[in-house]
Design an enzyme around this catalytic site. Structure first.
Site, PDB file in Angstrom:
ATOM      1  N   GLU A 214     -43.720  77.746  70.339  1.00 27.61           N
ATOM      2  CA  GLU A 214     -42.668  76.823  71.057  1.00 27.61           C
ATOM      3  C   GLU A 214     -42.666  75.680  71.154  1.00 27.61           C
ATOM      4  O   GLU A 214     -41.669  74.888  71.051  1.00 27.61           O
ATOM      5  CB  GLU A 214     -42.575  77.581  72.711  1.00 27.61           C
ATOM      6  CG  GLU A 214     -42.160  79.128  72.593  1.00 27.61           C
ATOM      7  CD  GLU A 214     -42.836  79.907  73.804  1.00 27.61           C
ATOM      8  OE1 GLU A 214     -42.832  81.158  73.937  1.00 27.61           O
ATOM      9  OE2 GLU A 214     -43.151  79.096  74.618  1.00 27.61           O
TER      10      GLU A 214
ATOM     11  N   GLU B  35     -44.454  87.405  72.527  1.00 28.37           N
ATOM     12  CA  GLU B  35     -44.284  87.643  74.126  1.00 28.37           C
ATOM     13  C   GLU B  35     -43.407  88.935  74.229  1.00 28.37           C
ATOM     14  O   GLU B  35     -43.893  90.066  75.131  1.00 28.37           O
ATOM     15  CB  GLU B  35     -43.393  86.729  74.656  1.00 28.37           C
ATOM     16  CG  GLU B  35     -44.219  85.281  74.678  1.00 28.37           C
ATOM     17  CD  GLU B  35     -44.030  84.404  73.619  1.00 28.37           C
ATOM     18  OE1 GLU B  35     -44.190  83.092  73.832  1.00 28.37           O
ATOM     19  OE2 GLU B  35     -43.670  84.973  72.334  1.00 28.37           O
TER      20      GLU B  35
END
Length: 268
Positions: free
Chosen positions: A122, A142
């Protein structure tokens, strides 16, 4: 690949200046640079410093050791479960750090020297440009772990590869290599691991020679591109051009072009 950290072992993000470049190195090699609250706080500190310093013309993000960042420190979360307040503060810090990477006027180049997983990927996705080790392993795990992506990944990833491919990467949570990432357009270029930082530095040095005002405007407008209409884009470009034509850098760029020399931009 980035060094071992030397006398900076107490810092989770090492800031080092070289000319007009600021390198921010994630420095938790014993945990593969997994993110933590201090790491986010120190990353925010470094980015705020870069944004406030006109002498810093480009930021490089990289990692110490063999990983860029393995993402959230799940061992730490297991061994010392955070309170709801601590979780909220951690989430806000991660979002804030990524928002700064995406929005400060200073360009940011990610030198992804090794694995970039979850929060680590990210951070790389938030950078303006990214060079990755071709054999690095990348993943957004995730959803597969019962949690959710952060750092604006639902935006930054879809902006790069389109919604359909972004769904596959987020929903499935599969590993892909640095070479795959370059082929997909997740990053700009994949190179051997030992070349990541040198290539990223060369790119950063080129950016540091660009005129800061139009470069910051390009970052701002291109970041907003998916949200604005064609007419709005034209209007915002016109506004930027009207400002730039009154800058000293525009006059310097024109003079340098006619003199056949490299311009020396001052950010004025």
């Amino acid at each position: 690949m980035a060094g071992s950290g030397g006398g900076h072992r107490g810092r989770e993000v090492i800031a080092s200046h070289a000319g007009r470049l600021l390198t921010l190195t994630l420095n938790r090699p014993h945990r593969l640079n997994a993110v933590s609250m201090p790491l986010y706080e120190q990353l925010i500190e470094g980015l705020d410093s870069a944004a406030a310093d006109p002498e810093v013309r480009c930021v490089i993000l990289t990692g110490t050791g063999r990983a860029f960042s393995a993402g959230a420190d799940l061992k730490e979360h297991r061994d010392t479960p955070p309170s709801p307040e601590e979780r909220a503060r951690y989430i806000r810090a991660g979002q804030h750090a990524n928002h700064l990477i995406q929005t400060i006027g200073t360009p940011v180049v990610a030198a992804v020297n090794g694995h970039a997983i979850g929060a680590g990927l990210e951070i790389a996705l938030s950078a303006d440009l990214a060079i990755v080790a071709d054999d690095a392993r990348l993943r957004l795990p995730e959803v597969a772990l019962g949690t959710f992506v952060g750092g604006g990944a639902v935006y930054t990833l879809a902006q790069r590869v389109g919604v359909l491919k972004a769904r596959e990467i987020v929903y499935m949570g599969d590993f892909f290599s640095g070479a795959d990432a370059a082929a997909l357009g997740v990053v700009n270029r994949a190179v051997p691991a030992e070349d990541v930082l040198p290539v990223a530095t060369r790119w950063a040095e080129r950016l540091a020679r660009r005129a800061p005002i139009p470069l910051a405007a390009a970052k701002r407008l291109m970041g907003a591109a998916p949200e604005i209409t064609r007419e709005e884009a034209l209007g915002r470009e016109r506004e930027v051009l009207e400002v730039i034509f009154d800058t000293e850098d525009w006059a310097e760029g024109l003079a340098a072009f006619h003199a056949g020399r490299r311009p020396e931009f001052k950010g004025r």
